[in-house]
Enzyme design. Structure first.
Site, PDB file in Angstrom:
ATOM      1  N   ASP A  15       0.869  -1.183   0.000  1.00  0.00           N
ATOM      2  CA  ASP A  15       0.000   0.000   0.000  1.00  0.00           C
ATOM      3  C   ASP A  15       0.904   1.230   0.000  1.00  0.00           C
ATOM      4  O   ASP A  15       2.131   1.120  -0.149  1.00  0.00           O
ATOM      5  CB  ASP A  15      -1.001  -0.050   1.167  1.00  0.00           C
ATOM      6  CG  ASP A  15      -0.350   0.135   2.539  1.00  0.00           C
ATOM      7  OD1 ASP A  15       0.905   0.228   2.605  1.00  0.00           O
ATOM      8  OD2 ASP A  15      -1.085   0.190   3.533  1.00  0.00           O
TER       9      ASP A  15
ATOM     10  N   CYS B  83       3.062  -3.247   4.099  1.00  0.00           N
ATOM     11  CA  CYS B  83       2.194  -2.121   4.459  1.00  0.00           C
ATOM     12  C   CYS B  83       2.834  -1.443   5.670  1.00  0.00           C
ATOM     13  O   CYS B  83       4.016  -1.664   5.932  1.00  0.00           O
ATOM     14  CB  CYS B  83       0.748  -2.569   4.682  1.00  0.00           C
ATOM     15  SG  CYS B  83       0.467  -3.625   6.113  1.00  0.00           S
TER      16      CYS B  83
ATOM     17  N   THR C 143       2.357  -1.756   9.022  1.00  0.00           N
ATOM     18  CA  THR C 143       2.755  -2.723  10.055  1.00  0.00           C
ATOM     19  C   THR C 143       3.090  -4.087   9.468  1.00  0.00           C
ATOM     20  O   THR C 143       3.698  -4.915  10.151  1.00  0.00           O
ATOM     21  CB  THR C 143       1.595  -2.952  11.048  1.00  0.00           C
ATOM     22  OG1 THR C 143       0.454  -3.405  10.296  1.00  0.00           O
ATOM     23  CG2 THR C 143       1.245  -1.668  11.798  1.00  0.00           C
TER      24      THR C 143
ATOM     25  N   HIS D  11      10.706 -24.052   8.078  1.00  0.00           N
ATOM     26  CA  HIS D  11       9.724 -24.860   8.801  1.00  0.00           C
ATOM     27  C   HIS D  11       8.302 -24.725   8.254  1.00  0.00           C
ATOM     28  O   HIS D  11       7.540 -25.680   8.286  1.00  0.00           O
ATOM     29  CB  HIS D  11       9.704 -24.474  10.291  1.00  0.00           C
ATOM     30  CG  HIS D  11      10.914 -24.932  11.036  1.00  0.00           C
ATOM     31  ND1 HIS D  11      11.037 -24.842  12.396  1.00  0.00           N
ATOM     32  CD2 HIS D  11      12.079 -25.491  10.590  1.00  0.00           C
ATOM     33  CE1 HIS D  11      12.211 -25.333  12.780  1.00  0.00           C
ATOM     34  NE2 HIS D  11      12.879 -25.716  11.689  1.00  0.00           N
TER      35      HIS D  11
ATOM     36  N   HIS E  89       8.136 -31.192   9.096  1.00  0.00           N
ATOM     37  CA  HIS E  89       7.466 -29.921   8.812  1.00  0.00           C
ATOM     38  C   HIS E  89       6.478 -30.057   7.654  1.00  0.00           C
ATOM     39  O   HIS E  89       5.494 -29.329   7.587  1.00  0.00           O
ATOM     40  CB  HIS E  89       8.503 -28.836   8.508  1.00  0.00           C
ATOM     41  CG  HIS E  89       9.489 -28.672   9.617  1.00  0.00           C
ATOM     42  ND1 HIS E  89       9.116 -28.218  10.867  1.00  0.00           N
ATOM     43  CD2 HIS E  89      10.809 -28.942   9.692  1.00  0.00           C
ATOM     44  CE1 HIS E  89      10.176 -28.204  11.658  1.00  0.00           C
ATOM     45  NE2 HIS E  89      11.216 -28.636  10.971  1.00  0.00           N
TER      46      HIS E  89
HETATM   47  C1  RB5 Z   1      -2.170   2.514   6.451  1.00  0.00           C
HETATM   48  O1  RB5 Z   1      -2.214   3.719   7.118  1.00  0.00           O
HETATM   49  C2  RB5 Z   1      -2.002   1.372   7.438  1.00  0.00           C
HETATM   50  O2  RB5 Z   1      -3.188   1.156   8.125  1.00  0.00           O
HETATM   51  C3  RB5 Z   1      -1.587   0.117   6.707  1.00  0.00           C
HETATM   52  O3  RB5 Z   1      -0.416   0.365   6.000  1.00  0.00           O
HETATM   53  C4  RB5 Z   1      -1.275  -1.100   7.549  1.00  0.00           C
HETATM   54  O4  RB5 Z   1      -0.401  -0.813   8.584  1.00  0.00           O
HETATM   55  C5  RB5 Z   1      -2.420  -1.906   7.984  1.00  0.00           C
HETATM   56  O5  RB5 Z   1      -2.285  -3.028   8.519  1.00  0.00           O
END
Ligand code: RB5
Length: 146
Positions: free
Chosen positions: A8, A66, A68, A99, A134
């Protein structure tokens, strides 16, 4: 080896870094987008598009990014045949291959600095599935797919 990348907006800059790094090493890279760090884009669409390429075997492995790494890994894991591992260090990435036979790596651009993210990607791409005990567990995982 062909690697598909997707992100993203939050993952766009790190995706560009990873892409340069992989191309320098001779990997064939397909980037399904997004193509901007400033235009908000849903991690769902790009995670799923990259995952569909892996599931169809149009790519050998995938890396999705993304903010996180959580949202885009959840999206990728909705696609049948995909095992996407969200990793924050090289140890996790190596074991995800050895694994879990993970076929996709998810990274959080707001969690890991670019130099660590590149090392995590390298560990993932260099890892080899160990099979044996595994393989049975991965088979059990696959049997959960609806
Ligand atoms: C975008 O702001 C953020 O929500 C997205 O990149 C991500 O971290 C969502 O899991």
């Amino acid at each position: 080896m062909k690697i598909v990348l997707g992100s993203d907006h939050a993952g766009f800059l790190l995706k560009s870094e990873i892409r340069k790094h992989l191309e320098k090493q001779g990997f064939e890279v397909v980037d399904v987008g997004t193509d901007s760090a400033t235009v908000p884009a849903s991690y769902v669409n790009f995670g799923a598009e990259a995952a569909r390429m892996v599931a169809r075997r149009d790519a050998d492995l995938g890396i999705v990014i993304c903010g996180t790494g959580i949202g885009i890994s959840l999206a990728a894991n909705k696609i049948r045949g995909v095992r996407c591992a969200l990793c924050t260090n090289e140890f996790m990435a190596d074991l995800a291959r050895r694994h879990n036979d993970a076929n996709m790596l998810a990274l959080g651009a707001r969690v890991v600095a670019p130099q660590f993210a590149v090392a995590i990607a390298d560990a993932f791409l260099n890892g080899k599935f160990e099979g044996e005990r595994h393989a049975a567990r991965v088979g059990e995982l696959c049997s959960l797919e609806v």
